[in-house]
Design an enzyme around this catalytic site. Structure first.
Site, PDB file in Angstrom:
ATOM      1  N   ASP A  34       4.622   8.410  30.945  1.00  0.00           N
ATOM      2  CA  ASP A  34       5.242   7.471  30.003  1.00  0.00           C
ATOM      3  C   ASP A  34       6.257   6.605  30.752  1.00  0.00           C
ATOM      4  OD1 ASP A  34       5.568   7.581  26.633  1.00  0.00           O
ATOM      5  OD2 ASP A  34       7.103   6.505  27.771  1.00  0.00           O
ATOM      6  N   HIS A 104      -2.833   8.319  21.399  1.00  0.00           N
ATOM      7  CA  HIS A 104      -2.345   8.926  22.643  1.00  0.00           C
ATOM      8  C   HIS A 104      -1.698  10.256  22.333  1.00  0.00           C
ATOM      9  CE1 HIS A 104       0.538   6.062  20.970  1.00  0.00           C
ATOM     10  NE2 HIS A 104       1.498   6.873  21.364  1.00  0.00           N
TER      11      HIS A 104
HETATM   12  P1  5GP Z   1       4.284   6.183  20.284  1.00  0.00           P
HETATM   13  O1  5GP Z   1       5.666   5.863  19.808  1.00  0.00           O
HETATM   14  O2  5GP Z   1       3.301   5.109  19.896  1.00  0.00           O
HETATM   15  O3  5GP Z   1       3.839   7.567  19.895  1.00  0.00           O
HETATM   16  O4  5GP Z   1       4.375   6.230  21.867  1.00  0.00           O
HETATM   17  C1  5GP Z   1       4.140   5.137  22.684  1.00  0.00           C
HETATM   18  C2  5GP Z   1       4.621   5.516  24.054  1.00  0.00           C
HETATM   19  O5  5GP Z   1       4.053   4.645  24.998  1.00  0.00           O
HETATM   20  C3  5GP Z   1       6.141   5.422  24.202  1.00  0.00           C
HETATM   21  O6  5GP Z   1       6.657   6.687  24.590  1.00  0.00           O
HETATM   22  C4  5GP Z   1       6.329   4.350  25.277  1.00  0.00           C
HETATM   23  O7  5GP Z   1       7.404   4.620  26.161  1.00  0.00           O
HETATM   24  C5  5GP Z   1       4.995   4.348  25.989  1.00  0.00           C
HETATM   25  N1  5GP Z   1       4.612   3.078  26.566  1.00  0.00           N
HETATM   26  C6  5GP Z   1       4.613   1.875  25.928  1.00  0.00           C
HETATM   27  N2  5GP Z   1       4.185   0.907  26.759  1.00  0.00           N
HETATM   28  C7  5GP Z   1       3.879   1.512  27.948  1.00  0.00           C
HETATM   29  C8  5GP Z   1       3.396   1.027  29.201  1.00  0.00           C
HETATM   30  O8  5GP Z   1       3.133  -0.162  29.392  1.00  0.00           O
HETATM   31  N3  5GP Z   1       3.223   1.941  30.182  1.00  0.00           N
HETATM   32  C9  5GP Z   1       3.480   3.270  30.004  1.00  0.00           C
HETATM   33  N4  5GP Z   1       3.278   4.083  31.059  1.00  0.00           N
HETATM   34  N5  5GP Z   1       3.953   3.762  28.835  1.00  0.00           N
HETATM   35  C10 5GP Z   1       4.154   2.886  27.820  1.00  0.00           C
END
Ligand code: 5GP
Ligand code: ZN
Length: 118
Positions: A34, A104
């Site tokens: 992440d 994810h």
């Molecule tokens: P959600 O809130 O949708 O469950 O989690 C999305 C996750 O994706 C977040 O923890 C955020 O930090 C991560 N994330 C968002 N954009 C990117 C990116 O471009 N690269 C990586 N490695 N992680 C990302």
């Protein structure tokens, strides 16, 4: 297999358009750390195919979802948190705080975890 969804950051990562070190590259699933880690170990495991959320998983995709969990389990071991403990979390929808609409699995570990990601 890859069905890219325009504008999806995770589809861009899979397509190599956003340079990202992949920890695992399988036929159906990839994993990477992440960008904003909430714990010493914070890895995301995603399907290559664009599935928006848990709500959109079809029966035919069961194998992909199972594979995501197996890959997470293996990465937890590689990162040395299999014995200390780790959490696997799929956030779905607004109230759960899902920000990226490409399903994810969060793998977190390396510290005591609450019910949130970190
Ligand atoms: P959600 O809130 O949708 O469950 O989690 C999305 C996750 O994706 C977040 O923890 C955020 O930090 C991560 N994330 C968002 N954009 C990117 C990116 O471009 N690269 C990586 N490695 N992680 C990302
Ligand atoms: Zn996508």
């Amino acid at each position: 297999m890859s069905t890219e969804n325009e504008g999806c950051i995770f589809c861009k990562i899979i397509a190599g358009e956003v340079p990202t070190a992949l920890l695992y590259e399988g036929e159906n699933v990839v994993a990477f750390d992440d960008i904003n880690p909430q714990a010493p170990v914070h890895t995301l495991i995603i399907p290559r195919t664009h599935i928006a959320s848990m709500n959109d998983v079809s029966l035919q995709q069961d194998e992909i979802i199972a594979r995501m969990f197996h890959v997470a389990r293996d990465i937890a071991k590689e990162k040395g948190v299999d014995q200390t403990g780790y959490q696997l979390l799929i956030r779905t929808g607004r109230d759960a705080g899902q920000e990226v609409d490409h399903i994810h699995l969060h793998l977190t570990g390396g510290k005591e975890l609450g019910m949130n990601i970190g």
